[in-house]
Design an enzyme around this catalytic site. Structure first.
Site, PDB file in Angstrom:
ATOM      1  N   LYS A 107       0.874  -1.238  -0.177  1.00 56.21           N
ATOM      2  CA  LYS A 107      -0.031  -0.160  -0.148  1.00 56.21           C
ATOM      3  C   LYS A 107       0.970   1.248   0.035  1.00 56.21           C
ATOM      4  CE  LYS A 107      -4.534   1.033   0.333  1.00 56.21           C
ATOM      5  NZ  LYS A 107      -5.693   0.232  -0.262  1.00 56.21           N
TER       6      LYS A 107
HETATM    7  P1  NAD Z   1     -12.859   8.382  -2.601  1.00 58.45           P
HETATM    8  O1  NAD Z   1     -11.729   9.455  -2.320  1.00 58.45           O
HETATM    9  O2  NAD Z   1     -13.202   8.341  -4.098  1.00 58.45           O
HETATM   10  O3  NAD Z   1     -14.050   8.550  -1.794  1.00 58.45           O
HETATM   11  C1  NAD Z   1     -14.052   8.778  -0.372  1.00 58.45           C
HETATM   12  C2  NAD Z   1     -15.227   9.525   0.015  1.00 58.45           C
HETATM   13  O4  NAD Z   1     -15.585   9.634   1.505  1.00 58.45           O
HETATM   14  C3  NAD Z   1     -15.418  11.110  -0.492  1.00 58.45           C
HETATM   15  O5  NAD Z   1     -16.739  11.278  -1.010  1.00 58.45           O
HETATM   16  C4  NAD Z   1     -15.257  11.796   0.816  1.00 58.45           C
HETATM   17  O6  NAD Z   1     -15.659  13.249   0.571  1.00 58.45           O
HETATM   18  C5  NAD Z   1     -15.875  11.047   1.751  1.00 58.45           C
HETATM   19  N1  NAD Z   1     -15.221  11.287   3.173  1.00 58.45           N
HETATM   20  C6  NAD Z   1     -13.941  11.577   3.502  1.00 58.45           C
HETATM   21  N2  NAD Z   1     -13.876  11.796   4.829  1.00 58.45           N
HETATM   22  C7  NAD Z   1     -15.164  11.581   5.294  1.00 58.45           C
HETATM   23  C8  NAD Z   1     -15.816  11.624   6.565  1.00 58.45           C
HETATM   24  N3  NAD Z   1     -15.007  11.947   7.654  1.00 58.45           N
HETATM   25  N4  NAD Z   1     -17.204  11.451   6.692  1.00 58.45           N
HETATM   26  C9  NAD Z   1     -17.777  11.021   5.523  1.00 58.45           C
HETATM   27  N5  NAD Z   1     -17.388  10.784   4.228  1.00 58.45           N
HETATM   28  C10 NAD Z   1     -16.026  11.321   4.387  1.00 58.45           C
HETATM   29  O7  NAD Z   1     -12.128   6.974  -2.100  1.00 58.45           O
HETATM   30  P2  NAD Z   1     -12.853   5.581  -2.524  1.00 58.45           P
HETATM   31  O8  NAD Z   1     -11.868   5.090  -3.348  1.00 58.45           O
HETATM   32  O9  NAD Z   1     -14.019   5.400  -2.480  1.00 58.45           O
HETATM   33  O10 NAD Z   1     -12.208   4.694  -0.772  1.00 58.45           O
HETATM   34  C11 NAD Z   1     -13.158   4.779  -0.115  1.00 58.45           C
HETATM   35  C12 NAD Z   1     -12.607   3.572   0.792  1.00 58.45           C
HETATM   36  O11 NAD Z   1     -12.775   2.276   0.257  1.00 58.45           O
HETATM   37  C13 NAD Z   1     -11.102   3.504   1.554  1.00 58.45           C
HETATM   38  O12 NAD Z   1     -11.183   3.139   2.768  1.00 58.45           O
HETATM   39  C14 NAD Z   1     -10.520   2.811   0.579  1.00 58.45           C
HETATM   40  O13 NAD Z   1      -9.331   2.118   1.130  1.00 58.45           O
HETATM   41  C15 NAD Z   1     -11.344   1.648   0.180  1.00 58.45           C
HETATM   42  N6  NAD Z   1     -11.313   0.772  -1.138  1.00 58.45           N
HETATM   43  C16 NAD Z   1     -11.114   1.491  -2.081  1.00 58.45           C
HETATM   44  C17 NAD Z   1     -10.826   0.804  -3.256  1.00 58.45           C
HETATM   45  C18 NAD Z   1     -11.138   1.494  -4.581  1.00 58.45           C
HETATM   46  O14 NAD Z   1     -11.051   0.797  -5.879  1.00 58.45           O
HETATM   47  N7  NAD Z   1     -11.195   2.797  -5.006  1.00 58.45           N
HETATM   48  C19 NAD Z   1     -10.842  -0.570  -3.350  1.00 58.45           C
HETATM   49  C20 NAD Z   1     -10.789  -1.217  -1.992  1.00 58.45           C
HETATM   50  C21 NAD Z   1     -11.037  -0.443  -1.022  1.00 58.45           C
END
Ligand code: NAD
Length: 476
Positions: A107
């Site tokens: 990561k």
């Molecule tokens: P992203 O940046 O696209 O979205 C995150 C969202 O959460 C945003 O809309 C942001 O405004 C919101 N956010 C941030 N802080 C917040 C808070 N305190 N309260 C409420 N909302 C809040 O990110 P993502 O890619 O969707 O990732 C989200 C989670 O999923 C992370 O934990 C990431 O590790 C996990 N994840 C993502 C992927 C991927 O393919 N993108 C894969 C596996 C896991």
């Protein structure tokens, strides 16, 4: 209970790992070898922006190299730190093992708030970060393959891929150095939606088993189920959209950085997303009740809670008040180890992160394979498949003609049957299969062992066993 102190994210992952490993019979020392993070590289680099030098701090952590390349996203957020990347890298090891993606865990992260920079500035920063990682083989198609995570997406992946290609002009597999790229830069159809789609497939599979639903006090199908989602980013938006549009679930709550929206009749996910894109947050959205402290919605009555933003949001301070009977961890580590204890005792079923959000790495795996094979999935067989289907249709048509009014082909059958699978259909089919098989491996352990009472422990048992076997196969 509340006098307990909250462990760090990495300690939380280790506590959950230890709970599972106690139920296993691993050779002496192997448990520690699997648990610890192999290496974490910290880089500080300068980029000249707005007439001054700005120094940035980034990390790339390699948790386990029992299989290579190692794989894991790159996160852009101000809170990024060594503990966090190590926890996330460990989860990647277990996740890849669980869904049988042939990778070790890694990561990365950069301490930055991407919203504070212009696009061309972000490009300079990303390219420099990629350069620092690539020159140490921490970006490399056969050794370390990043992907998007919070704060990053297709755009950043395209910059990283291009930077690597510039540094390795004769590497024919250069595109496979990173996944989550846009389609026109070597990406794969269905990668952007993959993690949210995986959450949907995971829930569909859970709802296929009466025993599992009963454990959460639920019944029926996803149709009409009340869902609260935290984070309407890549993962949360796609999960909420597909569950509402295709499974008939009601998204009653959406929590974002600047507050929460609640509507018992269900929110229009697309409209909320458009509002956020235009206004920078949920504040002011008209068709819902607005709560300034959005996190209160984590405690609201619902059938399914989907934390899809960040880690540690369900913790010792609020776990007791969480009412959802089913939590699916779309984010990594949203439930701390202490909260997990509390929720389990309350009878809440948690579909764990390492499984729930594995859709992303699964489709990243398909993208990596596509890049290495230099051909789009379905390109060779699609028309041949269609031609064979045409033969069947011709025969059925002959029957249709003879049978007159007594029999005819159902409406739309011809069109649906004739269509050979393109890349998107194949990717979704591969993802669905992966999510189903992985769920079945977890529930098998969950229901067959008296000492396993939750899906998370079951998930750890399955994945640690696979990692251990891979060490064993290497003679270690
Ligand atoms: P992203 O940046 O696209 O979205 C995150 C969202 O959460 C945003 O809309 C942001 O405004 C919101 N956010 C941030 N802080 C917040 C808070 N305190 N309260 C409420 N909302 C809040 O990110 P993502 O890619 O969707 O990732 C989200 C989670 O999923 C992370 O934990 C990431 O590790 C996990 N994840 C993502 C992927 C991927 O393919 N993108 C894969 C596996 C896991």
């Amino acid at each position: 209970m509340t006098s307990r102190t909250e462990p760090s994210f990495r300690e939380s992952v280790d506590l959950m790992f230890n709970r599972a490993v106690k139920l296993m019979d691993l050779p002496p020392g192997l448990e520690e070898k699997i648990r610890v993070c192999n290496a974490t590289y910290t880089v500080r680099f300068g980029v000249r922006l707005r007439g001054a030098m700005h120094t940035f701090t980034g990390y790339r952590s390699v948790h386990s190299e029992h299989m290579e390349p190692v794989k894991g996203g790159i996160r852009y957020a101000t809170g990024v730190n060594q503990d966090e990347v190590e926890a996330l890298a460990a989860l990647m090891t277990y996740k890849c093992a669980l869904v049988e993606a042939p990778f070790g865990g890694s990561k990365g992260g950069l301490c930055i708030d991407p919203r504070e920079y212009e696009e061309h500035e972000l490009e300079l920063i990303t390219r420099r970060f990629a350069y620092e990682l690539a020159k140490r083989d921490l970006i490399n198609p056969s050794q370390n393959v990043p992907a998007p995570d919070m704060g990053t997406g297709e755009r950043e992946m395209a910059w990283i891929a291009d930077q690597y290609a510039r540094m390795n002009t004769t590497d024919i597999n250069a595109k496979a150095c990173v996944t989550g790229k846009p389609l026109n830069a070597g990406g794969i159809s269905g990668r952007v939606e993959a993690t949210g789609r995986g959450v949907q497939y995971a829930l569909r599979e859970f709802f296929r088993y009466e025993e599992d639903k009963a454990a959460a006090g639920l019944s029926g199908t996803l149709d009409g189920k009340r869902i609260i989602v935290q984070g309407l980013g890549n993962v949360g938006y796609h999960a909420a959209k597909f569950l509402a549009e295709e499974d008939g679930s009601r998204i009653t709550g959406i929590i974002e950085r600047d507050g929460g929206l609640f509507n018992a009749d269900g929110l229009d996910v697309e409209a909320v997303r458009n509002w956020i894109v235009k206004n920078g947050g949920v504040t002011g959205y008209p068709d819902a009740q607005y709560l300034e402290d959005g996190s209160k919605l984590l405690e609201e009555d619902c059938d399914i809670l989907i934390p899809a933003a960040l880690e540690g949001v369900i913790n010792l301070s609020n776990a007791e008040r969480v009412k959802a009977p089913l939590i699916i961890e779309a984010a990594n580590g949203p439930v701390t180890a202490g909260a997990d204890d509390i929720l389990r005792k309350k009878g809440c079923v948690i579909i764990p992160d390492m499984y729930a959000n594995a859709g992303g790495v699964t489709v990243s795996y398909f993208e990596w394979v596509k890049n290495l094979s230099h051909i789009r999935f379905g390109r060779m067989q699609r028309r041949q498949e269609e031609a064979r289907h045409q033969l069947v249709i011709d025969e059925l048509q002959r029957l249709d003609d003879v049978m007159g009014d007594t029999w005819s082909m159902s409406p739309n059958f011809k069109d649906k049957y004739l269509k050979g699978a393109g890349e998107l259909e194949l990717v979704r089919s591969g993802l669905d299969d992966t999510m189903r098989v992985a769920y079945q491996s977890m529930r098998e352990v969950w229901h067959s062992r008296d000492d396993v009472t939750d899906l998370r422990t079951a998930a750890y048992l399955v994945s640690i066993d696979k990692v251990a076997k891979s060490y064993h196969a290497k003679g270690l």
